[in-house]
Enzyme design. Structure first.
Site, short mmCIF file in Angstrom:
data_model
loop_
_atom_site.label_atom_id
_atom_site.label_comp_id
_atom_site.label_asym_id
_atom_site.label_seq_id
_atom_site.Cartn_x
_atom_site.Cartn_y
_atom_site.Cartn_z
N SER A 1 0.69 -1.32 0.14
CA SER A 1 0.20 -0.10 0.03
C SER A 1 0.97 1.43 -0.03
CB SER A 1 -0.93 0.04 1.18
OG SER A 1 -0.15 0.45 2.40
N ASP A 2 0.29 2.42 -0.68
CA ASP A 2 1.21 3.64 -0.33
C ASP A 2 1.21 4.10 1.13
OD1 ASP A 2 2.46 6.04 -0.69
OD2 ASP A 2 0.97 6.58 -2.28
N TRP A 3 2.10 4.70 1.47
CA TRP A 3 2.40 4.84 2.84
C TRP A 3 1.17 5.72 3.63
CZ3 TRP A 3 5.32 2.02 0.75
CH2 TRP A 3 6.81 1.83 1.20
N GLY A 4 0.48 4.79 4.64
CA GLY A 4 -0.68 5.58 5.24
C GLY A 4 -1.99 5.07 4.52
N GLY A 5 -1.86 4.18 3.24
CA GLY A 5 -3.01 4.32 2.41
C GLY A 5 -3.89 2.73 2.66
#
Ligand code: BGC
Length: 752
Positions: free
Chosen positions: A260-264
């Protein structure tokens, strides 16, 4: 014997036709071994692999000697080492990397060969740093001229993007590192990127927004994919069954890992069941909560096994580098720096050249370089994507270094630096102590600085005026409000013109700006990009005429923002409250030690309707006959090219288009020949023309070459929503060949 030969040749035919799948299948060769490992692992060990270990790594299987996966930000240079749990610099001395030209600059070369070399350079430097997965290339379509990540992304066109994405990916992976292609998918705006719900019809999605991802997976063999922050069709990309399981794995045969994208990552069940392997960062969802869900019978353990298998496939494909074998010396390599220079020289776009003011004439003895962008460093900023470059040659340094004997160069900054919101947050005291920093983007020119610039200009034979944006204006996490030139740059140019009309304008930016005003005053205009550590040398070589310019625009410069499709149709900006950026808060807190601001749920989620359909970029301007400032594919040279004698040949499923290309000038030069198609008697709706093939051709002065562009018939198909598959419409197509989307030199047609 005969029978076995037939079987063998049938197998070979099958192997050749499924070559694309074979690239992904390289990942499954160790599956038996991997399954044996999974069988020995506890549920806890498995889940430990499914979330971050540090900010840039995820766990291996320590008990079984399997190393962690180490990630490195790209996409235009291996990012410096951060502290284990954040983005702050770890303060290393061996992590200086090569700063390559940013995405839109690479795309302006229209060179698959250079994309490959660029990828190899990135991959090689990642290996020196002990990194396994590069978080790049970033290949979303530039849908909005204001898009904060336009500079990271390649193009508004899917065919150009796909071609470069494939070779970048291959380059990275041939160097022994995995490419993590991002951001999957439809991350075309930064405003509210953490929650915006994109509504786009399936045909547009397939033909425009997913095409490059499909190519990177099937033809490039990408080993990793990063689901984007946004939602598509109501579901976050990190838990989007349609994107991740049906299309990516089901249709395209992807066998690698998704991170996942960071924090996504947003939920346990959603992410676990709908296609995410690794949560970055934290373990809120794919950590203890997942263990509970498995134990409660909500998530089958086989789903966890599938994720572990995909991660281990990448681990097996990419050799782990022991700590004592990496980070021994500076990561930057001479070959990468040579590639960065070559890309930079071929990316610079000559937008206009009235009276052939360029290349700089031998009679010019005194040059005034005006504008802070001539000295601004561009390697970092823009939030995530930044590089601690081993060095960076600025335009002013390049011009000074390469100036012919007897040429004098004077410099004046003319306008202030602008730090974006960082400036305001630092408060009035900070600004008072730093008079060179503007508080606002539209701050009027400082009278003293303007006077200095005019004095320098008046006294020169030629002014090179550097203008454009910077990485506080074009940045991840927010879009620009408009594409107007900041910091009073237009008025400054007008005032310069009043004292010296010999102006060459050089725009330093990642995306387009409105150029109507500047166009009135500058005889020549050049798009200089954020062009990597050799950018200043490359630009100087172009301006002095050591090399003929050959870059071509990968996106349209509209006359004004309102002309562009999402604005014209009132689809952007969405009328929802702008929230703090999902990731920006965490990032700033990290880097600047600011107070933590809560990343609460969005109260007014925005919806982005892509109702322009496939009419993105030039497809819109051409079809709707909206005049543009500079068209997609545009870029002049110091020579003229002649196109002649077009011929087409259809060989089974391939259309071959050949023609003669002649360099009519007196210096060696390169041209990017472009092939567009127009459907003559279509019953399906199409843009008036679409790019289908291109090639960069180098020609000596006076030389003629026969050029052949090939177009697979399959590339003419459309996504037919009634059968949920690609379909081919038979009929006549016009084949248009030329030097730009608005400079078609020859036309012919062919029946399909
Ligand atoms: C960006 C990604 C990047 C990641 C890690 C995110 O904010 O969207 O492109 O790879 O941060 O730095």
């Amino acid at each position: 014997m005969k029978k076995s030969l037939i079987i063998l040749s049938l197998a070979l035919v099958a192997a050749c036709t499924s070559k694309q799948v074979a690239l992904q299948d390289r990942l499954i060769v160790h599956d038996a071994e991997i399954n044996a490992i999974i069988a020995q692992m506890s549920l806890e060990e498995k889940v430990e692999m499914l979330h971050s270990k540090t900010n840039m790594s995820s766990e291996g299987v320590p008990r079984l000697g399997i190393q962690d996966i180490k990630y490195a930000d790209g996409p235009f240079g291996i990012r410096e080492e951060g502290v284990p749990n954040g983005f702050q610099s770890a303060g290393w001395v061996t992590d200086s990397a090569t700063y390559f030209p940013t995405g839109s600059a690479l795309a302006a070369t229209w060179s698959k060969e250079l994309a490959y070399k660029y990828g190899t350079g990135m991959g090689t430097e990642a290996r020196k740093r002990g990194k396994d997965v590069i978080l790049g290339p970033a290949i979303n379509i530039q849908r909005l001229p204001v898009g904060g990540r336009t500079y990271e992304y390649f193009s508004e066109d899917p065919v150009l993007t796909a071609a470069l994405a494939v070779d970048y990916t291959k380059g990275v992976q041939d160097a022994g590192t995995a490419a993590c292609v991002k951001h999957f998918a439809l991350n075309n705006q930064e405003m509210n990127r953490g929650s915006v719900n994109v509504i786009c019809n399936e045909r547009t999605m397939r033909e425009i927004y997913l095409k490059a991802f499909e190519a990177a997976v099937k033809e490039g063999g990408a080993m990793a994919i990063m689901p984007a922050y946004n939602k598509v069709g109501g579901f976050y990309c990190s838990e989007n069954e349609h994107l991740l399981n049906e299309i990516l794995r089901g249709e395209w045969g992807f066998k690698g890992l998704t991170v996942s994208d960071w924090g996504g990552t947003h939920s346990t069940m959603g992410a676990a069941l709908h296609g995410l392997d690794v949560q970055m960062t934290g373990d809120t969802y794919l950590g203890p909560a997942l263990i509970d869900s498995v134990k409660a019978g909500k998530v089958p353990e086989s789903v966890v096994d599938d994720k572990v298998r995909e991660i281990l496939r990448v681990r097996y494909a990419v050799e782990a580098i022991p700590a004592d074998k990496c980070n021994l010396a500076t990561a930057s390599q001479p070959e990468s720096r040579a590639t960065a220079y070559e890309v930079a020289t071929k990316s610079v776009v000559l937008l206009k050249n009235n009276g052939n003011i360029l290349p700089i004439s031998k009679d010019v003895k005194k040059i005034a370089v005006i504008g802070r962008n001539a000295v601004a460093l561009t390697q970092s900023g823009g939030m995530g994507a930044g590089v601690k470059s081993v060095y960076e040659v600025t335009p002013l340094e390049g011009l000074r270094k390469k100036a012919p004997a007897g040429v004098e160069i004077t410099y004046a900054p003319a306008y202030k630096d602008y730090l974006g919101m960082f400036a305001r947050w630092r408060g009035p005291e900070y600004l008072a102590q730093h008079p060179e920093i503007a508080a606002e983007i539209d701050e009027p020119a400082d009278p003293d600085m303007l006077a200095e610039a005019l004095a320098v200009a008046k006294d020169a034979d030629l002014v090179i005026y550097f203008f454009g944006t910077n990485k506080s204006i074009e940045t991840e996490g927010s879009d620009r409000i408009d594409i107007k030139l900041p910091l009073d740059q237009e008025r400054i140019c007008a005032e310069i013109a009043a004292v010296n009309p010999n102006i060459v304008g050089v725009m330093i930016s990642g995306g387009p700006c409105e150029l109507t005003e500047i166009n009135k005053y500058a005889s020549a205009l050049v798009q200089g990009w954020w062009n990597g550590l050799e950018g200043g040398n490359a630009l100087a070589d172009i301006l002095y005429g050591n090399i003929a310019p050959s870059g071509k625009l990968p996106f349209t410069f509209p006359v004004k923002l309102e002309d562009s499709p999402a604005y014209a149709l009132d689809n952007y900006p969405q009328k929802a409250e702008v929230e703090g950026d999902l990731f920006g808060n965490q990032y700033r807190q990290d880097i600047q030690g600011q107070k933590k601001r809560p990343m609460g749920p969005t109260r007014y989620p925005a919806t982005a309707y892509y109702s322009e359909g496939s009419l993105v970029g030039y497809r819109w301007f051409d079809t709707k006959q909206v005049p543009v400032m500079y068209a997609f594919g545009h870029g002049l040279s110091y020579v003229d090219f002649e196109y002649a004698n077009i011929q087409t040949k259809k060989k089974k499923d391939l259309i071959e288009v050949s023609f003669n290309l002649t360099n009519k000038g007196t210096m060696d030069a390169e041209e990017v020949a472009q092939l567009y198609v127009h459907r003559v008697d279509a019953t399906v709706e199409w843009p008036v023309k679409e790019l289908k093939a291109f090639d960069r051709i180098s020609l000596k002065a006076g030389e003629t070459k026969k050029v052949t562009l090939t177009l697979p018939v399959s590339e003419l198909r459309y996504w037919d929503e009634s059968i949920n598959d690609w379909n081919l419409e038979h009929g006549t197509i016009d084949i248009l060949v030329g030097s730009a989307s608005d400079d078609i030199r020859m036309t012919t047609n062919i029946a399909i």
